[in-house]
Design a protein around this motif. Structure first.
Motif, PDB file in Angstrom:
ATOM      1  N   LEU A 100     -18.753   9.526 -49.806  1.00  0.00           N
ATOM      2  CA  LEU A 100     -17.371   9.576 -50.132  1.00  0.00           C
ATOM      3  C   LEU A 100     -17.343  10.291 -51.325  1.00  0.00           C
ATOM      4  CD1 LEU A 100     -16.119   5.720 -50.241  1.00  0.00           C
ATOM      5  CD2 LEU A 100     -15.404   7.488 -48.647  1.00  0.00           C
ATOM      6  N   ILE A 101     -16.174  11.315 -51.089  1.00  0.00           N
ATOM      7  CA  ILE A 101     -16.142  12.249 -52.358  1.00  0.00           C
ATOM      8  C   ILE A 101     -15.887  11.580 -53.592  1.00  0.00           C
ATOM      9  CG2 ILE A 101     -15.218  14.111 -51.002  1.00  0.00           C
ATOM     10  CD1 ILE A 101     -12.419  13.557 -51.655  1.00  0.00           C
ATOM     11  N   ASP A 102     -16.116  11.811 -54.587  1.00  0.00           N
ATOM     12  CA  ASP A 102     -16.192  11.368 -56.073  1.00  0.00           C
ATOM     13  C   ASP A 102     -15.259  11.990 -57.086  1.00  0.00           C
ATOM     14  OD1 ASP A 102     -18.027  13.310 -56.275  1.00  0.00           O
ATOM     15  OD2 ASP A 102     -19.427  12.130 -57.356  1.00  0.00           O
ATOM     16  N   THR A 103     -14.524  13.054 -56.730  1.00  0.00           N
ATOM     17  CA  THR A 103     -13.754  13.970 -57.480  1.00  0.00           C
ATOM     18  C   THR A 103     -12.638  14.150 -56.872  1.00  0.00           C
ATOM     19  OG1 THR A 103     -13.575  15.803 -58.873  1.00  0.00           O
ATOM     20  CG2 THR A 103     -14.752  16.037 -56.534  1.00  0.00           C
ATOM     21  N   TRP A 104     -11.466  14.336 -57.612  1.00  0.00           N
ATOM     22  CA  TRP A 104     -10.089  14.672 -57.085  1.00  0.00           C
ATOM     23  C   TRP A 104     -10.116  16.208 -56.932  1.00  0.00           C
ATOM     24  CZ3 TRP A 104      -6.418  11.603 -55.435  1.00  0.00           C
ATOM     25  CH2 TRP A 104      -6.693  10.211 -55.666  1.00  0.00           C
ATOM     26  N   LYS A 105     -11.030  16.811 -57.600  1.00  0.00           N
ATOM     27  CA  LYS A 105     -10.951  18.403 -56.970  1.00  0.00           C
ATOM     28  C   LYS A 105     -11.430  18.845 -55.795  1.00  0.00           C
ATOM     29  CE  LYS A 105     -11.769  21.147 -60.688  1.00  0.00           C
ATOM     30  NZ  LYS A 105     -12.509  21.871 -61.994  1.00  0.00           N
ATOM     31  N   ASP A 106     -10.813  18.289 -54.729  1.00  0.00           N
ATOM     32  CA  ASP A 106     -11.131  18.414 -53.481  1.00  0.00           C
ATOM     33  C   ASP A 106      -9.827  19.007 -52.846  1.00  0.00           C
ATOM     34  OD1 ASP A 106     -11.903  18.615 -50.630  1.00  0.00           O
ATOM     35  OD2 ASP A 106     -13.456  17.070 -51.161  1.00  0.00           O
ATOM     36  N   ALA A 107      -9.969  20.142 -52.251  1.00  0.00           N
ATOM     37  CA  ALA A 107      -8.764  20.830 -51.625  1.00  0.00           C
ATOM     38  C   ALA A 107      -8.312  19.905 -50.396  1.00  0.00           C
ATOM     39  CB  ALA A 107      -9.003  22.248 -51.178  1.00  0.00           C
ATOM     40  N   ARG A 108      -9.240  19.074 -49.758  1.00  0.00           N
ATOM     41  CA  ARG A 108      -8.766  18.705 -48.470  1.00  0.00           C
ATOM     42  C   ARG A 108      -7.912  17.170 -48.847  1.00  0.00           C
ATOM     43  NH1 ARG A 108     -14.647  16.997 -46.553  1.00  0.00           N
ATOM     44  NH2 ARG A 108     -14.825  16.619 -48.794  1.00  0.00           N
ATOM     45  N   LEU A 109      -7.901  16.910 -49.972  1.00  0.00           N
ATOM     46  CA  LEU A 109      -6.934  15.653 -50.468  1.00  0.00           C
ATOM     47  C   LEU A 109      -5.708  16.137 -50.765  1.00  0.00           C
ATOM     48  CD1 LEU A 109      -9.363  13.576 -52.870  1.00  0.00           C
ATOM     49  CD2 LEU A 109      -8.727  13.111 -50.667  1.00  0.00           C
ATOM     50  N   PHE A 110      -5.412  17.240 -51.242  1.00  0.00           N
ATOM     51  CA  PHE A 110      -4.161  17.818 -51.484  1.00  0.00           C
ATOM     52  C   PHE A 110      -3.598  18.439 -50.277  1.00  0.00           C
ATOM     53  CE2 PHE A 110      -6.320  17.804 -55.489  1.00  0.00           C
ATOM     54  CZ  PHE A 110      -5.500  16.937 -56.425  1.00  0.00           C
ATOM     55  N   ALA A 111      -4.363  19.129 -49.402  1.00  0.00           N
ATOM     56  CA  ALA A 111      -3.868  19.438 -47.989  1.00  0.00           C
ATOM     57  C   ALA A 111      -3.615  18.389 -47.340  1.00  0.00           C
ATOM     58  CB  ALA A 111      -5.033  20.264 -47.397  1.00  0.00           C
ATOM     59  N   ALA A 112      -4.114  17.481 -47.214  1.00  0.00           N
ATOM     60  CA  ALA A 112      -3.847  16.152 -46.326  1.00  0.00           C
ATOM     61  C   ALA A 112      -2.330  15.641 -46.902  1.00  0.00           C
ATOM     62  CB  ALA A 112      -4.932  15.091 -46.364  1.00  0.00           C
ATOM     63  N   ALA A 113      -2.541  15.245 -48.326  1.00  0.00           N
ATOM     64  CA  ALA A 113      -1.130  14.954 -48.782  1.00  0.00           C
ATOM     65  C   ALA A 113       0.230  15.964 -48.335  1.00  0.00           C
ATOM     66  CB  ALA A 113      -1.313  14.791 -50.179  1.00  0.00           C
ATOM     67  N   ALA A 114      -0.331  17.176 -48.452  1.00  0.00           N
ATOM     68  CA  ALA A 114       0.962  18.031 -48.201  1.00  0.00           C
ATOM     69  C   ALA A 114       1.153  18.146 -46.698  1.00  0.00           C
ATOM     70  CB  ALA A 114       0.437  19.593 -48.563  1.00  0.00           C
ATOM     71  N   GLY A 115       0.155  17.955 -45.833  1.00  0.00           N
ATOM     72  CA  GLY A 115       0.595  18.030 -44.470  1.00  0.00           C
ATOM     73  C   GLY A 115       1.107  16.602 -44.048  1.00  0.00           C
ATOM     74  N   ILE A 116       1.005  15.530 -44.709  1.00  0.00           N
ATOM     75  CA  ILE A 116       1.626  14.249 -44.365  1.00  0.00           C
ATOM     76  C   ILE A 116       2.787  14.112 -44.750  1.00  0.00           C
ATOM     77  CG2 ILE A 116       1.380  11.829 -45.106  1.00  0.00           C
ATOM     78  CD1 ILE A 116      -1.534  11.965 -44.981  1.00  0.00           C
ATOM     79  N   SER A 117       3.127  14.984 -46.218  1.00  0.00           N
ATOM     80  CA  SER A 117       4.626  14.963 -46.707  1.00  0.00           C
ATOM     81  C   SER A 117       5.490  15.781 -45.797  1.00  0.00           C
ATOM     82  CB  SER A 117       4.593  15.360 -47.981  1.00  0.00           C
ATOM     83  OG  SER A 117       3.766  14.751 -48.886  1.00  0.00           O
ATOM     84  N   TRP A 118       5.004  16.910 -45.437  1.00  0.00           N
ATOM     85  CA  TRP A 118       5.652  17.677 -44.476  1.00  0.00           C
ATOM     86  C   TRP A 118       6.248  17.075 -43.059  1.00  0.00           C
ATOM     87  CZ3 TRP A 118       8.083  22.265 -44.908  1.00  0.00           C
ATOM     88  CH2 TRP A 118       8.618  22.939 -43.775  1.00  0.00           C
ATOM     89  N   PHE A 119       5.075  15.973 -42.583  1.00  0.00           N
ATOM     90  CA  PHE A 119       5.146  15.684 -41.491  1.00  0.00           C
ATOM     91  C   PHE A 119       6.332  14.543 -41.430  1.00  0.00           C
ATOM     92  CE2 PHE A 119       4.730  12.339 -38.116  1.00  0.00           C
ATOM     93  CZ  PHE A 119       4.815  13.131 -36.925  1.00  0.00           C
ATOM     94  N   TYR A 120       6.261  13.789 -42.458  1.00  0.00           N
ATOM     95  CA  TYR A 120       7.509  12.799 -42.767  1.00  0.00           C
ATOM     96  C   TYR A 120       8.757  13.370 -43.126  1.00  0.00           C
ATOM     97  CZ  TYR A 120       4.154   8.812 -42.081  1.00  0.00           C
ATOM     98  OH  TYR A 120       3.237   7.941 -41.456  1.00  0.00           O
ATOM     99  N   TRP A 121       8.767  14.700 -43.568  1.00  0.00           N
ATOM    100  CA  TRP A 121      10.052  15.234 -44.159  1.00  0.00           C
ATOM    101  C   TRP A 121      10.442  15.874 -42.991  1.00  0.00           C
ATOM    102  CZ3 TRP A 121      10.807  20.826 -46.075  1.00  0.00           C
ATOM    103  CH2 TRP A 121      12.022  20.776 -46.349  1.00  0.00           C
ATOM    104  N   ARG A 122      10.034  16.634 -42.142  1.00  0.00           N
ATOM    105  CA  ARG A 122      10.455  17.675 -40.994  1.00  0.00           C
ATOM    106  C   ARG A 122      10.064  16.989 -39.586  1.00  0.00           C
ATOM    107  NH1 ARG A 122      14.580  20.811 -42.658  1.00  0.00           N
ATOM    108  NH2 ARG A 122      13.848  22.295 -41.000  1.00  0.00           N
ATOM    109  N   ARG A 123       9.008  16.116 -39.547  1.00  0.00           N
ATOM    110  CA  ARG A 123       8.541  15.822 -38.112  1.00  0.00           C
ATOM    111  C   ARG A 123       8.097  17.019 -37.331  1.00  0.00           C
ATOM    112  NH1 ARG A 123       7.446  10.342 -38.369  1.00  0.00           N
ATOM    113  NH2 ARG A 123       9.119   9.252 -39.383  1.00  0.00           N
TER     114      ARG A 123
END
Length: 111
Positions: free
Chosen positions: A66-89
């Motif tokens: 498991l990753i042990d830091t918040w400095k991982d681009a995948r976490l922020f990219a996944a959050a952005a992708g999920i946000s976009w999907f729930y906003w615009r579908r």
């Protein structure tokens, strides 16, 4: 040329026979049949479960841990992708939003 072991040939033939039988089982039967309701409902969730089983470990794990830091681009990219999907579908927008966040963080900041 190398000779093939008889057990290997028997195994290949057996696997081929099982594949043909299981895939043509529906054609062999003379009367139609349907899946029970509980099986049909369960199969409704199969695609999303399979996708989650493949995607989620790629987001939260590195080298089998498991990753042990918040400095991982995948976490922020996944959050952005999920946000976009729930906003615009939209699937294309989801991919673009995720990559728009991932690339600057990964390539620019080295996360």
């Amino acid at each position: 040329m190398n000779q093939t072991d008889p057990w290997t040939l028997l195994t290949i033939a057996g696997l081929a026979l099982m594949t043909v039988l299981t895939r043509s089982f529906f054609f062999i039967s003379s009367k139609p049949w349907t899946l029970p309701g509980w099986a049909r409902r369960g199969l409704d969730y199969a695609p999303i479960a399979a996708l989650a089983a493949v995607i989620i470990p790629e987001i939260v794990m590195t080298q089998g841990h498991l990753i042990d830091t918040w400095k991982d681009a995948r976490l922020f990219a996944a959050a952005a992708g999920i946000s976009w999907f729930y906003w615009r579908r939209g699937v294309l927008g989801t991919i673009i939003a995720g990559m728009a966040v991932y690339l600057p963080l990964h390539l620019g900041l080295g996360w």
